[in-house]
Design a protein around this motif. Structure first.
Motif, PDB file in Angstrom:
ATOM      1  N   ASN A   1      50.961  99.202 -20.578  1.00 31.68           N
ATOM      2  CA  ASN A   1      49.505  99.165 -20.591  1.00 31.68           C
ATOM      3  C   ASN A   1      49.040  97.793 -20.128  1.00 31.68           C
ATOM      4  O   ASN A   1      49.697  96.785 -20.369  1.00 31.68           O
ATOM      5  N   LYS A   2      47.887  97.770 -19.463  1.00 37.40           N
ATOM      6  CA  LYS A   2      47.246  96.510 -19.117  1.00 37.40           C
ATOM      7  C   LYS A   2      45.760  96.631 -19.417  1.00 37.40           C
ATOM      8  O   LYS A   2      45.073  97.519 -18.889  1.00 37.40           O
TER       9      LYS A   2
ATOM     10  N   LEU B   1      51.958  96.487  -9.665  1.00 31.24           N
ATOM     11  CA  LEU B   1      52.855  95.697  -8.820  1.00 31.24           C
ATOM     12  C   LEU B   1      52.910  94.249  -9.303  1.00 31.24           C
ATOM     13  O   LEU B   1      53.983  93.642  -9.369  1.00 31.24           O
ATOM     14  N   ARG B   2      51.755  93.704  -9.656  1.00 32.64           N
ATOM     15  CA  ARG B   2      51.698  92.305 -10.108  1.00 32.64           C
ATOM     16  C   ARG B   2      52.422  92.118 -11.447  1.00 32.64           C
ATOM     17  O   ARG B   2      52.982  91.051 -11.711  1.00 32.64           O
ATOM     18  N   MET B   3      52.433  93.132 -12.290  1.00 33.01           N
ATOM     19  CA  MET B   3      53.178  93.034 -13.547  1.00 33.01           C
ATOM     20  C   MET B   3      54.681  93.020 -13.284  1.00 33.01           C
ATOM     21  O   MET B   3      55.422  92.307 -13.952  1.00 33.01           O
ATOM     22  N   ILE B   4      55.134  93.814 -12.316  1.00 28.30           N
ATOM     23  CA  ILE B   4      56.558  93.794 -11.966  1.00 28.30           C
ATOM     24  C   ILE B   4      56.932  92.441 -11.374  1.00 28.30           C
ATOM     25  O   ILE B   4      57.994  91.889 -11.667  1.00 28.30           O
ATOM     26  N   ALA B   5      56.028  91.881 -10.552  1.00 27.42           N
ATOM     27  CA  ALA B   5      56.293  90.601  -9.895  1.00 27.42           C
ATOM     28  C   ALA B   5      56.248  89.430 -10.876  1.00 27.42           C
ATOM     29  O   ALA B   5      56.859  88.382 -10.630  1.00 27.42           O
TER      30      ALA B   5
ATOM     31  N   GLU C   1      51.163  89.065 -13.570  1.00 21.98           N
ATOM     32  CA  GLU C   1      50.369  89.555 -14.702  1.00 21.98           C
ATOM     33  C   GLU C   1      51.335  89.946 -15.816  1.00 21.98           C
ATOM     34  O   GLU C   1      52.451  90.393 -15.540  1.00 21.98           O
ATOM     35  N   GLU C   2      50.890  89.803 -17.050  1.00 19.50           N
ATOM     36  CA  GLU C   2      51.702  90.228 -18.187  1.00 19.50           C
ATOM     37  C   GLU C   2      51.176  91.552 -18.725  1.00 19.50           C
ATOM     38  O   GLU C   2      49.970  91.732 -18.862  1.00 19.50           O
ATOM     39  N   PRO C   3      52.058  92.507 -19.041  1.00 14.78           N
ATOM     40  CA  PRO C   3      51.583  93.767 -19.636  1.00 14.78           C
ATOM     41  C   PRO C   3      51.027  93.524 -21.030  1.00 14.78           C
ATOM     42  O   PRO C   3      51.514  92.666 -21.767  1.00 14.78           O
ATOM     43  N   SER C   4      49.977  94.272 -21.374  1.00 15.73           N
ATOM     44  CA  SER C   4      49.410  94.176 -22.730  1.00 15.73           C
ATOM     45  C   SER C   4      50.361  94.781 -23.749  1.00 15.73           C
ATOM     46  O   SER C   4      50.412  94.349 -24.900  1.00 15.73           O
TER      47      SER C   4
ATOM     48  N   SER D   1      65.338  93.302 -19.362  1.00 15.28           N
ATOM     49  CA  SER D   1      63.925  93.075 -19.615  1.00 15.28           C
ATOM     50  C   SER D   1      63.467  91.800 -18.927  1.00 15.28           C
ATOM     51  O   SER D   1      64.143  90.767 -18.992  1.00 15.28           O
ATOM     52  N   ILE D   2      62.302  91.862 -18.252  1.00 15.44           N
ATOM     53  CA  ILE D   2      61.854  90.704 -17.470  1.00 15.44           C
ATOM     54  C   ILE D   2      60.511  90.155 -17.934  1.00 15.44           C
ATOM     55  O   ILE D   2      59.977  89.229 -17.313  1.00 15.44           O
ATOM     56  N   GLU D   3      59.959  90.696 -19.039  1.00  8.87           N
ATOM     57  CA  GLU D   3      58.624  90.246 -19.459  1.00  8.87           C
ATOM     58  C   GLU D   3      58.554  88.745 -19.731  1.00  8.87           C
ATOM     59  O   GLU D   3      57.529  88.106 -19.517  1.00  8.87           O
TER      60      GLU D   3
END
Length: 368
Positions: free
Chosen positions: A11-12, A47-51, A54-57, A67-69
């Motif tokens: 989610n974002k 796409l920006r969250m994968i890159a 942006e961070e996922p909510s 995991s790459i968060e």
């Protein structure tokens, strides 16, 4: 099946704006996957969250099962190509492509070898000493792609990279990108709002709408068997009918619409259910007499000539318009003629209407 990128329950949320909603997506190793949708659907944010921009909510993102968060963008084994090229104007093409390797302090002989390989791969041999201002838009985009690929990422992310190019060059670059992807066997995740581009290039397409993944499938599956009304109308042209199921005989289903009765085939539909029927223009037929199972009539209003194809525009009694598509030279009715549109039952796509499903859910809650 090995998945190289996995998004689970992602989610974002920006303030009160829920941009990406419970997204579950698995990307296969070596495939060309396109995130397709209109502006604001959440595809670029994904796409920006994968890159890592942006961070996922909430939810998790994994690349190669890791995991790459918590990783910075430069720590992830992915690279991104943007529409804006983002080249260094004061650096030569050689130095632009070599930039990432220099930052990693790769030995100069290896840098030279890899830059030469990339220049050949994107067909820019002999351009090493030029500057970005001396290149065309298509050449600049090739440099941006080479700069991303030289780092040998496991996944290449492309955010509408061809959007700034003219139509002819864009079509040429589509084929070149597909060639590169197959030759290198690198996973491409590609963002676009161009349906034809997605159908041309992709192994699979993920269609997003209002932050939700509406459908994931091959281009053929998406076009021939859309699962929602949005997908049916967003991909290519189609004729849409909304109505209620009046009779079911095995897989044959009769539907009562505003202008009469039509037919299609499907499973798991109920009598009285409100559904959507989608029929592609090339599947439409016409007759000067009513056809069994069909009772809609129409009047031919106009023709649109588009090279090898002619589109016949017909008007229903309620003013809605249908399109019938034929190859140039095929027989078509005269303008002003009264006709009865119909189709093979198997060529109609019957779709459960979300409004009907929501109504049933509310009714169940109300009635207990």
């Amino acid at each position: 099946m090995k998945y190289i990128v996995e998004l689970d329950g992602v989610n974002k949320i920006y303030g009160t704006n829920h941009v990406v909603k419970d997204l579950n997506l698995k990307v296969e190793e070596g495939e060309f996957l396109t995130l397709l949708g209109s502006s604001g659907c959440g595809k670029t944010t994904t796409l920006r969250m994968i890159a890592g921009f942006e961070e996922p909510s909430s939810g998790s993102i994994r690349v190669e099962e890791e995991s790459i968060e918590e990783k910075e963008p430069f720590e992830r084994n992915v690279n991104t190509v943007f529409q804006s090229y983002a080249l260094f104007p004061h650096k030569t093409i050689y130095d632009n492509i070599a930039y990432g390797l220099k930052m990693k302090k790769v030995p100069k002989p290896e840098i030279k070898q890899r830059v030469t390989e990339m220049m050949e791969l994107v067909q820019l041999e002999g351009f090493e000493k030029r500057y970005p201002s001396q290149l065309s838009g298509g050449q600049k985009q090739r440099v941006a792609i080479a700069r991303a690929l030289i780092n040998r990422p496991r996944v290449l992310l492309l955010d509408e990279p061809l959007g700034a190019l003219d139509l002819k060059l864009r079509k040429q670059m589509q084929l070149e990108l597909k060639r590169l992807q197959k030759k290198l066997n690198i996973t491409f995740i590609y963002v676009t709002h161009d349906q034809e581009e997605a159908l041309t290039m992709s192994d699979r397409i993920a269609i997003m709408h209002d932050g939700i993944l509406d459908q994931l499938g091959t281009p053929t599956e998406i076009y021939e068997h859309p699962k929602t009304k949005f997908v049916a109308t967003f991909i290519g042209e189609t004729n849409i009918f909304d109505g209620a199921v009046t009779a079911i005989d095995g897989k044959d289903i009769s539907v009562n619409v505003e202008n009469g009765t039509i037919m299609g085939t499907g499973e798991n539909f109920k009598k009285g259910e409100y559904i959507t029927v989608s029929v592609r223009p090339e599947k439409m037929k016409f007759s000067d007499q009513p056809v069994d199972g069909f009772s809609i009539s129409a009047v031919v209003k106009d023709y649109v000539y588009v090279g090898s194809v002619i589109k016949c525009m017909v008007s229903l009694p309620n003013g809605n318009e249908l399109k019938i598509e034929r190859l140039a030279g095929d027989a078509l009715p005269q303008i002003g003629a009264a006709i009865y549109p119909y189709w093979r039952k198997e060529d109609a796509v019957l779709i459960h209407n979300r409004d009907n499903l929501i109504f049933e859910a509310i009714e169940n809650i109300t009635l207990g």
